[in-house]
Every structure is written in C-alpha cells, then in structure tokens.
Scaffold this motif. Structure first.
Motif, PDB file in Angstrom:
ATOM      1  N   LYS A 145       0.758  -1.150  -0.014  1.00 48.22           N
ATOM      2  CA  LYS A 145      -0.143  -0.222   0.064  1.00 48.22           C
ATOM      3  C   LYS A 145       1.407   1.465   0.024  1.00 48.22           C
ATOM      4  O   LYS A 145       0.331   1.922  -0.940  1.00 48.22           O
ATOM      5  CB  LYS A 145      -0.634   0.012   0.936  1.00 48.22           C
ATOM      6  CG  LYS A 145      -2.250  -0.950   1.119  1.00 48.22           C
ATOM      7  CD  LYS A 145      -3.044  -1.114   2.115  1.00 48.22           C
ATOM      8  CE  LYS A 145      -3.908  -1.726   2.185  1.00 48.22           C
ATOM      9  NZ  LYS A 145      -4.830  -2.272   3.021  1.00 48.22           N
ATOM     10  N   VAL A 146       2.317   1.432   0.918  1.00 45.03           N
ATOM     11  CA  VAL A 146       2.653   2.343   0.795  1.00 45.03           C
ATOM     12  C   VAL A 146       3.150   2.592  -0.358  1.00 45.03           C
ATOM     13  O   VAL A 146       3.312   4.056  -1.464  1.00 45.03           O
ATOM     14  CB  VAL A 146       3.893   2.351   1.656  1.00 45.03           C
ATOM     15  CG1 VAL A 146       5.035   3.118   1.295  1.00 45.03           C
ATOM     16  CG2 VAL A 146       3.338   2.272   2.959  1.00 45.03           C
ATOM     17  N   PHE A 147       3.451   1.387  -1.528  1.00 42.69           N
ATOM     18  CA  PHE A 147       4.099   1.532  -2.622  1.00 42.69           C
ATOM     19  C   PHE A 147       3.311   2.117  -3.830  1.00 42.69           C
ATOM     20  O   PHE A 147       3.368   2.591  -4.312  1.00 42.69           O
ATOM     21  CB  PHE A 147       5.257   0.366  -2.916  1.00 42.69           C
ATOM     22  CG  PHE A 147       5.360  -0.058  -4.821  1.00 42.69           C
ATOM     23  CD1 PHE A 147       6.149   0.671  -4.727  1.00 42.69           C
ATOM     24  CD2 PHE A 147       4.663  -0.334  -5.507  1.00 42.69           C
ATOM     25  CE1 PHE A 147       6.879   0.793  -6.271  1.00 42.69           C
ATOM     26  CE2 PHE A 147       4.949  -0.535  -6.805  1.00 42.69           C
ATOM     27  CZ  PHE A 147       6.120   0.240  -7.005  1.00 42.69           C
ATOM     28  N   HIS A 148       2.502   1.371  -3.465  1.00 42.96           N
ATOM     29  CA  HIS A 148       1.336   2.101  -4.251  1.00 42.96           C
ATOM     30  C   HIS A 148       0.585   3.280  -4.296  1.00 42.96           C
ATOM     31  O   HIS A 148       0.552   4.598  -5.602  1.00 42.96           O
ATOM     32  CB  HIS A 148      -0.264   1.244  -4.203  1.00 42.96           C
ATOM     33  CG  HIS A 148      -1.172   1.432  -5.090  1.00 42.96           C
ATOM     34  ND1 HIS A 148      -1.819   2.085  -5.272  1.00 42.96           N
ATOM     35  CD2 HIS A 148      -1.332   0.665  -6.330  1.00 42.96           C
ATOM     36  CE1 HIS A 148      -2.625   2.655  -6.710  1.00 42.96           C
ATOM     37  NE2 HIS A 148      -2.506   2.009  -7.263  1.00 42.96           N
ATOM     38  N   LYS A 149       1.282   3.795  -2.674  1.00 42.92           N
ATOM     39  CA  LYS A 149       0.458   5.650  -2.093  1.00 42.92           C
ATOM     40  C   LYS A 149       1.843   6.547  -3.079  1.00 42.92           C
ATOM     41  O   LYS A 149       1.380   7.309  -3.617  1.00 42.92           O
ATOM     42  CB  LYS A 149       0.410   6.076  -1.471  1.00 42.92           C
ATOM     43  CG  LYS A 149       0.485   7.018  -1.003  1.00 42.92           C
ATOM     44  CD  LYS A 149       0.043   7.507   0.890  1.00 42.92           C
ATOM     45  CE  LYS A 149      -0.320   8.986   1.066  1.00 42.92           C
ATOM     46  NZ  LYS A 149      -0.009   9.615  -0.103  1.00 42.92           N
ATOM     47  N   LEU A 150       3.320   5.699  -3.120  1.00 37.73           N
ATOM     48  CA  LEU A 150       4.294   7.143  -3.523  1.00 37.73           C
ATOM     49  C   LEU A 150       4.222   7.068  -5.420  1.00 37.73           C
ATOM     50  O   LEU A 150       4.451   7.486  -5.914  1.00 37.73           O
ATOM     51  CB  LEU A 150       5.496   5.673  -3.118  1.00 37.73           C
ATOM     52  CG  LEU A 150       5.983   6.193  -1.363  1.00 37.73           C
ATOM     53  CD1 LEU A 150       7.297   4.876  -1.299  1.00 37.73           C
ATOM     54  CD2 LEU A 150       6.229   7.316  -0.938  1.00 37.73           C
TER      55      LEU A 150
END
Length: 160
Positions: A145-150
C-alpha cells in the motif's frame, strides 16, 4: 469618424513597415516555441508514465506479484526512472517543484530500504489489539500500500 480613418491611413503611409513585420516574425517565433515546448512536455509525461507502467508492471497499478529480492528489483529500475524524472522536472511548475522532489525522494528511500523481511513481516497476521488502531497501523506499514501510494503520488504530477 472619416477624419480619423484618413489620419490613420496617412500615418501608415509615412511610417516604415519593417517594425510591424519584425513584430509579426517575433510573434510567430513565440508561437512556434510554445508549440514545441508543449510537445516536449507531453513527450516527457508519456515517457515517465510509460517507464512506470513497463518497469513496475507487476506491481502497479494492480498488484500482481511482489518480486523476490524486492530491493534489488526496485533499485535496478531507479536509473531509468531517475532520467525520466529529471526530464519531467523541467516542465513542473515552480510552485509544485518542492512536492515533486519530495515525492521522488520518498519513492527512492522506499526502494532503497524495502527488504524481503519487511514484506514477509507485513503479511503475517498482527496481534489483535483494538480493531481500529490495528487496521490503521497495518495500512501504514503495508509495503504494498505504501508503494502504491508513492507511485500514485508521482503520477499525480503527470496530470498537470
């Protein structure tokens, strides 16, 4: 009214026309430069989007699989993405440049610091505490989820 038109026509008969032609040429050059810059900007946006879509195809926009050695996988793709980031940076408005650079730095930090152990730890079920706190913490710590947001934050600058 006819006097004014006669006065204006006499003025143009006595004034040299080269300044008007020069002004017209300068205007045409300015329009041509604007058209070229718009095409370069569109090409920079397309290259940036294409790089993300091809290099991270298995991870973004839909997560298909998380690669083994995720750190090496992401870091190997950083140089080409860095090049496209630099090209696109030229066309980012000045008031958004700080947030664009910040989004890129967060993405690079994530790519350099993510490990397979962090990914494996995030997939393990967490100890059940209070329901809302666990869910919020799990979302913040979930690398996918962090990767997707970044990546979404970076792509938001291509919609300008």
């Amino acid at each position: 009214m006819e006097e004014y038109l006669d006065q204006i026509s006499r003025y143009f008969e006595t004034v040299p026309l080269w300044p008007f032609f020069l002004l017209g040429v300068v205007g045409l050059v300015a329009i041509a430069v604007e058209i070229v810059n718009r095409k370069r900007r569109e090409q920079a946006i397309d290259s940036f989007r294409y790089t993300i879509e091809t290099e991270l195809a298995s991870m973004y926009p839909r997560h298909i699989r998380w690669p083994e050695n995720v750190n090496q996988y992401l870091c190997a793709r950083l140089p080409e993405m860095q090049h496209n980031f630099e090209v696109l940076r030229i066309f980012i408005p000045q008031d958004q440049l700080l947030s664009y650079n910040t989004a890129w730095n967060k993405y690079c930090d994530f790519c350099r610091n993510i490990t397979d152990e962090i990914c494996a730890a995030s997939e393990q079920p967490a100890n059940i505490q209070s329901g809302n706190e666990t869910t919020a913490t799990a979302d913040e710590n979930d690398p996918k989820k962090v990767f997707h947001k970044l990546v979404s934050d970076l792509l938001a600058f291509t919609n300008i």
